[in-house]
Scaffold this active site. Structure first.
Site, mmCIF file in Angstrom:
data_model
loop_
_atom_site.group_PDB
_atom_site.id
_atom_site.type_symbol
_atom_site.label_atom_id
_atom_site.label_comp_id
_atom_site.label_asym_id
_atom_site.label_seq_id
_atom_site.Cartn_x
_atom_site.Cartn_y
_atom_site.Cartn_z
ATOM 1 N N HIS A 75 -6.188 5.861 -9.073
ATOM 2 C CA HIS A 75 -6.412 7.249 -8.970
ATOM 3 C C HIS A 75 -5.698 7.485 -7.386
ATOM 4 O O HIS A 75 -5.049 8.509 -7.128
ATOM 5 C CB HIS A 75 -7.824 7.868 -8.736
ATOM 6 C CG HIS A 75 -7.989 9.029 -8.280
ATOM 7 N ND1 HIS A 75 -7.493 10.226 -8.451
ATOM 8 C CD2 HIS A 75 -8.667 9.411 -6.949
ATOM 9 C CE1 HIS A 75 -8.072 11.106 -7.676
ATOM 10 N NE2 HIS A 75 -8.810 10.778 -6.760
ATOM 11 N N ASP B 74 23.097 20.286 4.877
ATOM 12 C CA ASP B 74 22.368 19.445 3.883
ATOM 13 C C ASP B 74 21.708 18.514 4.654
ATOM 14 O O ASP B 74 21.651 18.289 6.058
ATOM 15 C CB ASP B 74 23.228 18.711 2.993
ATOM 16 C CG ASP B 74 22.765 18.285 1.542
ATOM 17 O OD1 ASP B 74 21.821 17.637 1.551
ATOM 18 O OD2 ASP B 74 23.032 19.024 0.396
ATOM 19 N N TRP C 178 -7.462 0.714 -3.589
ATOM 20 C CA TRP C 178 -6.207 1.100 -3.328
ATOM 21 C C TRP C 178 -6.059 0.140 -1.860
ATOM 22 O O TRP C 178 -4.900 0.095 -1.713
ATOM 23 C CB TRP C 178 -6.020 2.449 -2.892
ATOM 24 C CG TRP C 178 -6.388 2.992 -1.543
ATOM 25 C CD1 TRP C 178 -7.551 2.948 -1.230
ATOM 26 C CD2 TRP C 178 -5.415 3.209 -0.342
ATOM 27 N NE1 TRP C 178 -7.656 3.472 0.177
ATOM 28 C CE2 TRP C 178 -6.326 3.322 0.571
ATOM 29 C CE3 TRP C 178 -4.116 3.182 -0.201
ATOM 30 C CZ2 TRP C 178 -5.825 3.957 1.818
ATOM 31 C CZ3 TRP C 178 -3.572 3.646 1.035
ATOM 32 C CH2 TRP C 178 -4.539 4.060 2.126
ATOM 33 N N SER D 184 11.581 3.553 -0.735
ATOM 34 C CA SER D 184 11.876 4.745 -0.809
ATOM 35 C C SER D 184 11.425 5.602 0.350
ATOM 36 O O SER D 184 12.163 6.478 1.038
ATOM 37 C CB SER D 184 10.807 5.219 -1.949
ATOM 38 O OG SER D 184 10.928 6.599 -2.100
ATOM 39 N N SER D 185 10.081 5.461 0.846
ATOM 40 C CA SER D 185 9.798 6.146 2.130
ATOM 41 C C SER D 185 10.591 5.886 3.330
ATOM 42 O O SER D 185 10.725 6.682 4.183
ATOM 43 C CB SER D 185 8.191 5.628 2.345
ATOM 44 O OG SER D 185 7.269 6.160 1.340
ATOM 45 N N HIS E 201 -3.961 3.323 8.665
ATOM 46 C CA HIS E 201 -4.555 4.482 9.478
ATOM 47 C C HIS E 201 -3.305 5.449 9.743
ATOM 48 O O HIS E 201 -3.553 6.690 9.604
ATOM 49 C CB HIS E 201 -5.154 4.218 10.736
ATOM 50 C CG HIS E 201 -6.026 5.264 11.100
ATOM 51 N ND1 HIS E 201 -7.210 5.691 10.509
ATOM 52 C CD2 HIS E 201 -5.761 6.305 12.119
ATOM 53 C CE1 HIS E 201 -7.487 6.895 11.096
ATOM 54 N NE2 HIS E 201 -6.692 7.259 12.073
ATOM 55 N N GLU F 113 -0.934 5.798 8.043
ATOM 56 C CA GLU F 113 -0.664 6.360 6.710
ATOM 57 C C GLU F 113 -1.133 7.387 6.284
ATOM 58 O O GLU F 113 -0.853 8.489 5.617
ATOM 59 C CB GLU F 113 -0.832 5.120 5.660
ATOM 60 C CG GLU F 113 -0.935 5.468 4.043
ATOM 61 C CD GLU F 113 0.704 6.184 3.725
ATOM 62 O OE1 GLU F 113 1.403 5.665 4.075
ATOM 63 O OE2 GLU F 113 0.445 6.896 2.573
ATOM 64 N N TYR G 191 -2.172 9.544 8.385
ATOM 65 C CA TYR G 191 -1.604 10.824 9.318
ATOM 66 C C TYR G 191 -0.357 11.253 8.563
ATOM 67 O O TYR G 191 0.192 12.326 8.855
ATOM 68 C CB TYR G 191 -1.770 10.368 10.794
ATOM 69 C CG TYR G 191 -3.108 10.165 11.393
ATOM 70 C CD1 TYR G 191 -4.019 10.344 10.446
ATOM 71 C CD2 TYR G 191 -3.037 10.038 12.776
ATOM 72 C CE1 TYR G 191 -5.321 10.125 11.139
ATOM 73 C CE2 TYR G 191 -4.449 9.764 13.282
ATOM 74 C CZ TYR G 191 -5.628 9.930 12.336
ATOM 75 O OH TYR G 191 -6.579 9.963 12.901
ATOM 76 N N SER H 97 0.892 25.593 10.351
ATOM 77 C CA SER H 97 1.174 26.077 11.785
ATOM 78 C C SER H 97 2.405 27.144 11.341
ATOM 79 O O SER H 97 2.925 27.899 12.260
ATOM 80 C CB SER H 97 1.776 25.178 12.546
ATOM 81 O OG SER H 97 0.617 24.137 12.847
ATOM 82 N N HIS I 171 -11.595 0.685 12.879
ATOM 83 C CA HIS I 171 -12.561 1.501 12.763
ATOM 84 C C HIS I 171 -12.872 1.656 11.320
ATOM 85 O O HIS I 171 -13.810 2.040 10.908
ATOM 86 C CB HIS I 171 -12.540 3.090 13.363
ATOM 87 C CG HIS I 171 -11.350 3.883 12.840
ATOM 88 N ND1 HIS I 171 -10.935 4.774 13.584
ATOM 89 C CD2 HIS I 171 -10.840 3.976 11.675
ATOM 90 C CE1 HIS I 171 -9.781 5.196 12.805
ATOM 91 N NE2 HIS I 171 -10.105 5.118 11.574
ATOM 92 N N HIS I 172 -11.956 1.010 10.536
ATOM 93 C CA HIS I 172 -12.091 0.988 8.953
ATOM 94 C C HIS I 172 -12.710 -0.041 8.675
ATOM 95 O O HIS I 172 -13.130 -0.393 7.562
ATOM 96 C CB HIS I 172 -10.880 1.262 8.259
ATOM 97 C CG HIS I 172 -9.938 2.300 8.241
ATOM 98 N ND1 HIS I 172 -10.060 3.211 7.509
ATOM 99 C CD2 HIS I 172 -9.089 2.750 9.265
ATOM 100 C CE1 HIS I 172 -9.288 4.075 7.809
ATOM 101 N NE2 HIS I 172 -8.771 3.926 9.187
ATOM 102 N N THR J 2 -6.924 16.669 17.860
ATOM 103 C CA THR J 2 -7.132 17.546 16.755
ATOM 104 C C THR J 2 -7.759 18.801 17.222
ATOM 105 O O THR J 2 -7.522 19.926 16.352
ATOM 106 C CB THR J 2 -7.809 16.783 15.775
ATOM 107 O OG1 THR J 2 -7.265 15.422 15.815
ATOM 108 C CG2 THR J 2 -7.786 17.136 14.216
ATOM 109 N N LYS K 294 -5.494 21.389 18.073
ATOM 110 C CA LYS K 294 -4.887 22.246 16.901
ATOM 111 C C LYS K 294 -5.706 23.255 16.273
ATOM 112 O O LYS K 294 -5.398 24.406 15.932
ATOM 113 C CB LYS K 294 -4.480 21.011 15.876
ATOM 114 C CG LYS K 294 -3.138 20.317 16.267
ATOM 115 C CD LYS K 294 -2.797 19.309 15.360
ATOM 116 C CE LYS K 294 -1.650 18.812 15.483
ATOM 117 N NZ LYS K 294 -0.357 19.895 15.260
ATOM 118 N N ARG L 26 -19.750 3.263 -3.006
ATOM 119 C CA ARG L 26 -18.807 3.792 -3.761
ATOM 120 C C ARG L 26 -18.224 2.728 -4.603
ATOM 121 O O ARG L 26 -18.647 1.676 -4.535
ATOM 122 C CB ARG L 26 -17.480 4.184 -2.389
ATOM 123 C CG ARG L 26 -17.157 2.973 -1.722
ATOM 124 C CD ARG L 26 -16.129 3.303 -0.599
ATOM 125 N NE ARG L 26 -14.745 3.693 -0.977
ATOM 126 C CZ ARG L 26 -13.792 3.664 -0.327
ATOM 127 N NH1 ARG L 26 -13.714 3.118 0.771
ATOM 128 N NH2 ARG L 26 -12.578 4.391 -0.768
#
Lengths: 287, 537
Positions: B80, B109, B145, B172-173, B256, B258, B260, B271, B305-306, B331, B334, B453
């Site tokens: 998932h 283009d 994941w 790809s990315s 991390h 990622e 963002y 915006s 921090h993870h 943040t 924003k 979890r």
């Protein structure tokens, strides 16, 4: 450089799907091979062949378009940006393995030896482990080995690669000054030195495996040594092949002093590979 | 900068339109076609990943084992996440980038059209490889994941396929990101200076930089997993001098930034939409740009921090705690700017605006729970509980996914030339906005009470909130079919009302795309526009 002031937008592209198919066949075949399937390696080779056909076809197309003046200055800037950011991604890729080397040497191996937060680890798990680099870990994974010294073949390889960087630049000056002879000679020397480096590296690996007991399985030292030098060696191979193509194109009379993106890209890549080697020589061999 | 697009065609002259038949979609180099491919693909993945979430919520509806075995349950949580991150959210934003960036900056283009085609097909190949693992001996990866060793190394036949899938998705990315950077730096209309670019373009520029920096890092990490499993290396094995925690450091150095990658373009779309419906310029345009850049910079220096509970030195815990808290500042800038943009605006509440306002409110909740978890000692309580699940789903579902919905409603009339059904759109919004809170808000309580979890069964004290959460989940899941209906309906003609060029009142003052016809012709801005709108600044 074309007199054409238009940004070239191609309308159809068949090579990208061919290349993707080749790559996915190759990787799926490799995965099957790793899982012990007998047909895996055949699929892997098939995919590789398709991928090489794609590279040949795509680059032939691009070279033809470039020579017929379809790319203006702005297109050239896009290509240069593409190559620069691609090299940046490569820097990050090598950064992972340099970072791994740094982390294990400075943090995790000392912790295993009881430093800092590793006090209990040492006492409870491996009380007799002496954390000195190079190491294959507390369980002596892969058995006794001899670490690779810096001042023999690796130093020679350093000189070879640095020289090839000089010959590459010399060839570039030849291109800019329209000295075709200098361009060809410089490229021949660069390509030859590149493959000589790879040959030396292959000999070094052979020595490591047959004489020194140093393999990919020799704990963290063997892992980092072969992963870093192996990926670098692969990149030297790729770079030398790219330069061979550039040599072939130069021999065919391609490139002009004001328009030779393929040469520039190959040269940038070559210097990048060169700099990575200097990092390897210092952090893997010397320190 | 160039004046006109060349029409080089060796075999067929004057071929300005798309190829006939299905082959068009395979060999296209047109940014609009590729954008459509990305968007359709991501919508399909959104429903596949959503179906997996439904399986998870069905199993958790009641305590005890109901429908699936634990191994498969863990495969579902893993797949998932991977499908939603790499198959749905990221490609959806790349699709928007493809469609909108050339139109927003006045370019003919994307800068590298052939590579653009390849980056889409690499994505499809990567996702197919990943999906194939569901049918393999030993099942799909079930490690979460994050693919932490040593657990992930116990995966069956699926492991090398999952690893190569990550490689393909990474390629790809990177190709997509290189293309976006080259397009933005090299293809802008002369009048489109950097500080006049719409924020969607700015946020994507910064996101593309993040992608090029991090995807190779993930590729390197999974490559080491591969060699540890198949080639005797000891990177993540302490017996050989390696360290499994090293994987976590490398993974989160990727992971991390990622997250963002998924939120910065979200900020960009918000915006872009909010000023149009508030009928005001964006408040603090330049501060938005700087805040985006600051967030991107900070994303590289906060990864651990993870892993507060993994056993780092105290100095590391403290550093990562304070550095993480800093992210709240840009943040906050924003969120303040979006609110100030709406302040005293003459607002109307069409579906894109509703989703955008819900995003501002609900993303702020997700942000605050992030702040709670940045406090290392508190995180020891929250870590690996449903609290973190609630946190990141608040920053992804009612943020990224809501904004993707908003973007869909906002630009569908431009893409198709038809107006969507506003009543069904609003129904979709209200059902989604209510059910998403029923779905995720109770998970905060579950987490604080200690429910871990990634488990298929739980103690009975967690039963009530889980049931409520599952009910919310089912409503949310079914509601999304409305979106599917609207998209198909709008493509087929929608309400029958033809969209005007600017679609939304005075939108042409905010973005170049609204100066084009709806739908725009196959090739747009073959000559760059002389002036650019500045109302969004």
């Amino acid at each position: 450089m074309s007199t054409n002031n238009a940004y070239y937008v191609p309308h159809k592209a068949t090579w990208p799907v061919v290349g993707t198919a080749g790559l996915v066949i190759m990787l799926a075949g490799f995965a099957n091979h790793l899982n012990g399937s007998p047909m895996g390696s055949a699929w892997m080779i098939l995919g590789l062949v398709v991928f090489i056909i794609m590279l040949t076809g795509w680059f032939t197309l691009q070279a033809g378009e470039s020579e017929s003046g379809m790319y203006n200055t702005q297109v050239g800037i896009s290509y240069r940006m593409g190559m620069m950011w691609f090299i940046f991604s490569e820097i990050m890729f090598f950064g992972v393995f340099f970072g791994t080397l740094w982390y294990t040497r400075n943090l995790s191996v000392p912790w295993l030896g009881g430093e800092g937060i590793g006090q209990a680890t040492k006492e409870l798990l491996w009380p007799s482990f002496d954390a000195v680099w190079p190491t294959n870990g507390p369980a002596n994974v892969g058995g006794e080995f001899e670490p690779m010294g810096a001042w023999g073949l690796p130093f020679l390889n350093t000189l070879i690669l640095l020289t090839s960087g000089v010959t590459c630049t010399w060839a570039h000056h030849g291109l800019l000054a329209k000295k075709r002879d200098q361009l060809i000679k410089g490229l021949v020397a660069t390509v030859a030195l590149g493959f000589l480096f790879v040959a030396c590296q292959a000999y070094e690996y052979h020595e490591a495996y047959s004489e020194m007991g140093l393999t990919l399985g020799s704990g963290i030292y063997g892992s980092t040594f072969f992963m870093l030098t192996g990926f670098h060696g692969f990149h030297v191979c790729v770079g030398a092949i790219i330069l061979s193509v550039v040599l072939f194109r130069s021999w065919r009379g391609h490139f002009k002093p004001e328009n030779h993106f393929a040469f520039e890209a190959a040269a940038w890549y070559w210097h990048f590979v060169d700099v990575v080697w200097l990092g390897l020589f210092v952090f893997v061999y010397l320190m | 900068m160039s004046a006109v697009v060349a029409e080089h065609e060796h075999d067929e002259h004057h071929d300005h339109g798309p190829q006939k038949g299905l082959l068009r979609w395979v060999i296209t180099t047109n940014h609009k076609d590729i954008g459509t491919l990305y968007l359709v693909f991501s919508l399909a993945m959104f429903f596949i990943g959503g179906a997996m979430a439904m399986i998870i919520r069905a199993e958790l509806f009641e305590p005890g084992m109901q429908f699936v075995d634990p191994q498969f349950f863990n495969s579902m949580t893993t797949m998932h996440a991977l499908v939603m991150v790499f198959g749905a959210v990221m490609p959806a934003f790349v699709g928007l980038a493809n469609w909108m960036i050339p139109m927003m900056i006045g370019a003919p283009d994307m800068a590298l059209p052939r590579m653009n085609n390849m980056s889409f097909w690499m994505l499809v190949a990567g996702v197919l490889l990943l999906a194939s693992t569901l049918f393999m001996e030993g099942g799909a990866p079930a490690s979460g994941w994050t693919l932490y060793p040593p657990l992930v190394l116990q995966t069956g036949a699926a492991l090398p396929f999952a690893i190569f899938s990550v490689h393909l998705l990474g390629i790809s990315s990177i190709m997509g990101a290189i293309n976006i950077i080259a397009t933005i730096f090299n293809m802008r209309a002369p009048a489109m200076t950097l500080m006049k670019m719409p924020l969607f373009v700015w946020t994507w520029l910064i996101t593309a930089f993040l992608l090029i920096a991090i995807m190779p890092v993930f590729a390197g990490a999974v490559t080491m997993l591969l060699t540890d499993r198949f080639f005797d290396t000891s990177f993540f094995d302490a017996a050989g001098g390696g360290d499994p925690v090293l994987y976590q450091h490398i993974f989160w150095f990727f992971g991390h930034p990622e997250v963002y990658v998924m939120i910065l373009p979200t900020f960009g779309v918000a915006s872009t939409i909010i000023p149009v419906f508030a009928r005001k310029p964006l408040f603090g345009y330049s501060s938005m740009v700087y805040a985006t850049a600051s967030i991107a910079f900070l994303s590289f220096i906060v990864w651990a921090h993870h892993m507060f509970t993994v056993g780092m030195p105290v100095a590391g815990e403290l550093y990562f705690m304070y550095a993480t808290m800093l992210i709240a500042i840009p943040t906050g800038v924003k969120v303040f700017n979006w609110t100030a943009t709406m302040w005293k605006g003459s607002m109307t509440f069409e579906t894109p605006m509703l989703f955008s306002i819900a995003f501002v409110v609900l993303f702020t909740i997700g942000g605050f729970t992030g702040l709670m978890m940045s406090i290392a000692p508190s995180d020891f309580q929250y870590h690996d509980t449903y609290f973190i699940v609630a946190h990141f789903h608040y920053t992804l579902v009612p943020a990224s996914v809501f904004i993707l919905m908003a973007a869909g409603y906002y630009w569908l009339p431009k893409w198709t030339g038809n107006m969507y059904n506003e009543r069904i759109g609003k129904l979709h919004f209200w059902l989604s906005a209510v059910s998403v809170n029923i779905l995720f808000f109770p998970q905060h309580f579950l987490g604080l009470a200690g429910m871990p979890r990634r488990i298929p069964d739980y103690a009975v004290q967690f039963a009530d909130w889980n049931m409520i959460s599952s009910i919310g989940g089912f409503i949310f899941g079914i509601s999304q079919l409305l979106f599917l209906y609207i998209v198909i309906d709008t493509i087929k003609g929608g309400t029958g009302e033809k969209a005007t060029d600017e679609v939304w009142e005075d939108a042409h003052k905010h973005g170049l795309e609204w100066t084009l016809p709806s739908p725009p012709p196959y090739h747009t801005f073959t000559t760059p526009p002389a002036t650019v709108p500045t109302e969004h600044i």
